[in-house]
Design a protein around this motif. Structure first.
Motif, PDB file in Angstrom:
ATOM      1  N   GLY A  61       0.806  -1.218   0.000  1.00 44.09           N
ATOM      2  CA  GLY A  61       0.000   0.000   0.000  1.00 44.09           C
ATOM      3  C   GLY A  61       0.838   1.266   0.000  1.00 44.09           C
ATOM      4  N   GLU A  62       0.141   2.366   0.204  1.00 43.85           N
ATOM      5  CA  GLU A  62       0.809   3.676   0.207  1.00 43.85           C
ATOM      6  C   GLU A  62       1.640   3.851   1.469  1.00 43.85           C
ATOM      7  OE1 GLU A  62      -1.554   7.143  -0.552  1.00 43.85           O
ATOM      8  OE2 GLU A  62      -2.823   6.076  -1.982  1.00 43.85           O
ATOM      9  N   PHE A  63       2.731   4.584   1.323  1.00 43.91           N
ATOM     10  CA  PHE A  63       3.539   4.933   2.489  1.00 43.91           C
ATOM     11  C   PHE A  63       4.024   6.365   2.366  1.00 43.91           C
ATOM     12  CE2 PHE A  63       6.526   3.275  -0.577  1.00 43.91           C
ATOM     13  CZ  PHE A  63       7.639   4.090  -0.465  1.00 43.91           C
ATOM     14  N   ASN A  64       4.106   7.021   3.500  1.00 36.78           N
ATOM     15  CA  ASN A  64       4.639   8.378   3.627  1.00 36.78           C
ATOM     16  C   ASN A  64       5.489   8.394   4.884  1.00 36.78           C
ATOM     17  OD1 ASN A  64       3.184  10.000   1.515  1.00 36.78           O
ATOM     18  ND2 ASN A  64       1.439   9.106   2.588  1.00 36.78           N
ATOM     19  N   ARG A  65       6.748   8.669   4.747  1.00 41.25           N
ATOM     20  CA  ARG A  65       7.662   8.653   5.891  1.00 41.25           C
ATOM     21  C   ARG A  65       8.392   9.998   5.969  1.00 41.25           C
ATOM     22  NH1 ARG A  65       5.786   4.383   7.738  1.00 41.25           N
ATOM     23  NH2 ARG A  65       6.609   2.313   7.349  1.00 41.25           N
ATOM     24  N   THR A  66       8.749  10.337   7.188  1.00 36.91           N
ATOM     25  CA  THR A  66       9.513  11.552   7.438  1.00 36.91           C
ATOM     26  C   THR A  66      10.707  11.204   8.311  1.00 36.91           C
ATOM     27  OG1 THR A  66       7.523  12.927   7.351  1.00 36.91           O
ATOM     28  CG2 THR A  66       9.443  13.871   8.459  1.00 36.91           C
ATOM     29  N   VAL A  67      11.875  11.672   7.911  1.00 38.37           N
ATOM     30  CA  VAL A  67      13.059  11.571   8.760  1.00 38.37           C
ATOM     31  C   VAL A  67      13.436  12.985   9.180  1.00 38.37           C
ATOM     32  CG1 VAL A  67      13.906   9.412   7.772  1.00 38.37           C
ATOM     33  CG2 VAL A  67      14.653  11.567   6.801  1.00 38.37           C
ATOM     34  N   LYS A  68      13.915  13.093  10.392  1.00 41.59           N
ATOM     35  CA  LYS A  68      14.268  14.400  10.943  1.00 41.59           C
ATOM     36  C   LYS A  68      15.780  14.554  10.949  1.00 41.59           C
ATOM     37  CE  LYS A  68      10.103  14.439  13.595  1.00 41.59           C
ATOM     38  NZ  LYS A  68       9.429  14.595  14.857  1.00 41.59           N
ATOM     39  N   VAL A  69      16.231  15.699  10.457  1.00 33.49           N
ATOM     40  CA  VAL A  69      17.656  16.008  10.371  1.00 33.49           C
ATOM     41  C   VAL A  69      17.971  17.082  11.405  1.00 33.49           C
ATOM     42  CG1 VAL A  69      19.507  16.860   8.881  1.00 33.49           C
ATOM     43  CG2 VAL A  69      17.634  15.507   7.900  1.00 33.49           C
ATOM     44  N   LYS A  70      18.947  16.802  12.254  1.00 33.38           N
ATOM     45  CA  LYS A  70      19.389  17.770  13.255  1.00 33.38           C
ATOM     46  C   LYS A  70      20.816  18.184  12.925  1.00 33.38           C
ATOM     47  CE  LYS A  70      19.968  18.516  18.182  1.00 33.38           C
ATOM     48  NZ  LYS A  70      19.928  17.907  19.512  1.00 33.38           N
ATOM     49  N   THR A  71      21.048  19.503  12.827  1.00 33.89           N
ATOM     50  CA  THR A  71      22.358  20.036  12.467  1.00 33.89           C
ATOM     51  C   THR A  71      22.754  21.168  13.416  1.00 33.89           C
ATOM     52  OG1 THR A  71      21.565  21.801  11.000  1.00 33.89           O
ATOM     53  CG2 THR A  71      21.816  19.593  10.032  1.00 33.89           C
ATOM     54  N   ASN A  72      23.920  21.721  13.186  1.00 36.14           N
ATOM     55  CA  ASN A  72      24.357  22.899  13.930  1.00 36.14           C
ATOM     56  C   ASN A  72      24.022  24.188  13.185  1.00 36.14           C
ATOM     57  OD1 ASN A  72      26.297  22.559  11.862  1.00 36.14           O
ATOM     58  ND2 ASN A  72      27.868  23.577  13.077  1.00 36.14           N
ATOM     59  N   ALA A  73      23.218  24.108  12.132  1.00 32.87           N
ATOM     60  CA  ALA A  73      22.856  25.282  11.330  1.00 32.87           C
ATOM     61  C   ALA A  73      21.909  26.195  12.111  1.00 32.87           C
ATOM     62  CB  ALA A  73      22.195  24.845  10.027  1.00 32.87           C
ATOM     63  N   ALA A  74      21.748  27.407  11.609  1.00 30.82           N
ATOM     64  CA  ALA A  74      20.854  28.369  12.246  1.00 30.82           C
ATOM     65  C   ALA A  74      19.449  27.771  12.388  1.00 30.82           C
ATOM     66  CB  ALA A  74      20.815  29.659  11.440  1.00 30.82           C
ATOM     67  N   LYS A  75      18.958  27.166  11.324  1.00 26.13           N
ATOM     68  CA  LYS A  75      17.709  26.409  11.403  1.00 26.13           C
ATOM     69  C   LYS A  75      18.143  24.963  11.631  1.00 26.13           C
ATOM     70  CE  LYS A  75      13.458  25.252   9.032  1.00 26.13           C
ATOM     71  NZ  LYS A  75      12.682  25.295   7.815  1.00 26.13           N
ATOM     72  N   SER A  76      18.209  24.557  12.895  1.00 28.78           N
ATOM     73  CA  SER A  76      18.889  23.320  13.255  1.00 28.78           C
ATOM     74  C   SER A  76      18.107  22.042  12.956  1.00 28.78           C
ATOM     75  CB  SER A  76      19.275  23.339  14.729  1.00 28.78           C
ATOM     76  OG  SER A  76      18.113  23.360  15.535  1.00 28.78           O
ATOM     77  N   ARG A  77      16.821  22.129  12.751  1.00 27.41           N
ATOM     78  CA  ARG A  77      16.025  20.920  12.495  1.00 27.41           C
ATOM     79  C   ARG A  77      15.233  21.066  11.206  1.00 27.41           C
ATOM     80  NH1 ARG A  77      15.592  17.934  17.573  1.00 27.41           N
ATOM     81  NH2 ARG A  77      16.518  19.227  19.174  1.00 27.41           N
ATOM     82  N   MET A  78      15.323  20.007  10.388  1.00 28.14           N
ATOM     83  CA  MET A  78      14.593  19.984   9.118  1.00 28.14           C
ATOM     84  C   MET A  78      14.019  18.592   8.920  1.00 28.14           C
ATOM     85  SD  MET A  78      16.939  22.174   6.515  1.00 28.14           S
ATOM     86  CE  MET A  78      15.567  22.326   5.396  1.00 28.14           C
ATOM     87  N   ASN A  79      12.994  18.508   8.081  1.00 32.82           N
ATOM     88  CA  ASN A  79      12.383  17.223   7.760  1.00 32.82           C
ATOM     89  C   ASN A  79      12.635  16.866   6.299  1.00 32.82           C
ATOM     90  OD1 ASN A  79      11.261  16.914  10.328  1.00 32.82           O
ATOM     91  ND2 ASN A  79       9.399  17.973   9.755  1.00 32.82           N
ATOM     92  N   LEU A  80      12.912  15.597   6.058  1.00 29.58           N
ATOM     93  CA  LEU A  80      12.998  15.046   4.718  1.00 29.58           C
ATOM     94  C   LEU A  80      11.883  14.004   4.615  1.00 29.58           C
ATOM     95  CD1 LEU A  80      16.859  14.451   4.505  1.00 29.58           C
ATOM     96  CD2 LEU A  80      15.568  16.436   3.689  1.00 29.58           C
ATOM     97  N   THR A  81      11.158  14.010   3.511  1.00 29.84           N
ATOM     98  CA  THR A  81      10.055  13.064   3.361  1.00 29.84           C
ATOM     99  C   THR A  81      10.233  12.224   2.115  1.00 29.84           C
ATOM    100  OG1 THR A  81       8.696  14.666   2.149  1.00 29.84           O
ATOM    101  CG2 THR A  81       8.441  14.616   4.536  1.00 29.84           C
ATOM    102  N   PHE A  82       9.654  11.017   2.171  1.00 31.88           N
ATOM    103  CA  PHE A  82       9.597  10.166   0.994  1.00 31.88           C
ATOM    104  C   PHE A  82       8.296   9.385   1.020  1.00 31.88           C
ATOM    105  CE2 PHE A  82      11.945   7.820   4.193  1.00 31.88           C
ATOM    106  CZ  PHE A  82      11.424   6.534   4.152  1.00 31.88           C
ATOM    107  N   SER A  83       7.841   9.017  -0.168  1.00 28.11           N
ATOM    108  CA  SER A  83       6.550   8.351  -0.284  1.00 28.11           C
ATOM    109  C   SER A  83       6.544   7.426  -1.494  1.00 28.11           C
ATOM    110  CB  SER A  83       5.433   9.384  -0.430  1.00 28.11           C
ATOM    111  OG  SER A  83       5.647  10.161  -1.594  1.00 28.11           O
ATOM    112  N   GLY A  84       5.474   6.674  -1.612  1.00 23.77           N
ATOM    113  CA  GLY A  84       5.304   5.780  -2.745  1.00 23.77           C
ATOM    114  C   GLY A  84       4.191   4.794  -2.486  1.00 23.77           C
ATOM    115  N   VAL A  85       4.107   3.796  -3.363  1.00 28.61           N
ATOM    116  CA  VAL A  85       3.118   2.741  -3.243  1.00 28.61           C
ATOM    117  C   VAL A  85       3.844   1.422  -3.388  1.00 28.61           C
ATOM    118  CG1 VAL A  85       1.027   1.712  -4.203  1.00 28.61           C
ATOM    119  CG2 VAL A  85       1.299   4.214  -4.218  1.00 28.61           C
ATOM    120  N   ILE A  86       3.598   0.510  -2.454  1.00 30.08           N
ATOM    121  CA  ILE A  86       4.223  -0.810  -2.477  1.00 30.08           C
ATOM    122  C   ILE A  86       3.190  -1.816  -2.987  1.00 30.08           C
ATOM    123  CG2 ILE A  86       5.337  -2.619  -1.120  1.00 30.08           C
ATOM    124  CD1 ILE A  86       5.985  -0.364   0.955  1.00 30.08           C
ATOM    125  N   ILE A  87       3.585  -2.573  -4.021  1.00 28.47           N
ATOM    126  CA  ILE A  87       2.710  -3.621  -4.543  1.00 28.47           C
ATOM    127  C   ILE A  87       3.328  -4.974  -4.221  1.00 28.47           C
ATOM    128  CG2 ILE A  87       1.643  -2.214  -6.347  1.00 28.47           C
ATOM    129  CD1 ILE A  87       3.587  -3.489  -8.339  1.00 28.47           C
TER     130      ILE A  87
END
Length: 127
Positions: free
Chosen positions: A100-126
């Protein structure tokens, strides 16, 4: 005496401003990835997120989460990324045993001014 004190205050403010500007900045080429349709028994797939350090200080990636699932394995540079240099975060996703469908988010933590960001990926598994 007042002139010397004023000169010292201006110098300290200038130094503090210069220090505050030396920050790492992370800029991603894209923060989403669509795998489209993938087969459950087709093996792992990998999303690659390219970034550049657009700041003036070295960028350190502190951590990248696995999205709360053992099916997701992140890899990222462990060494600091110099200003102006590029890097990439890879997210390996194992669809085996899922459908079925999937939507995942991984969280990236850095020392940057905006220290937290999200990366997402999705798709459909048959099956």
């Amino acid at each position: 005496m007042k002139k010397i004190l004023l000169l010292i205050i201006v110098a300290i403010a200038g130094i503090a401003t210069g220090i505050a500007k030396d920050k790492a900045e992370i800029s991603f080429k894209g923060t989403t990835h669509d795998f489209g349709t993938i087969k459950a028994d087709g093996g792992a797939v990998t999303a690659v997120y390219e970034f550049i350090n657009t700041g003036s200080a070295p960028l350190t990636i502190v951590n990248v989460s696995n999205g709360g699932c053992g099916c997701t394995k992140p890899s990222y540079p462990k060494q600091p990324i110099a200003p102006g240099k590029k890097g990439e975060i890879k997210i390996k996703f194992q669809p085996r045993g899922r459908s079925g469908e999937f939507n995942r988010t991984v969280k990236v933590k850095t020392n940057a001014a905006k220290s937290r960001m999200n990366l997402t990926f999705s798709g459909v598994i048959i099956p």
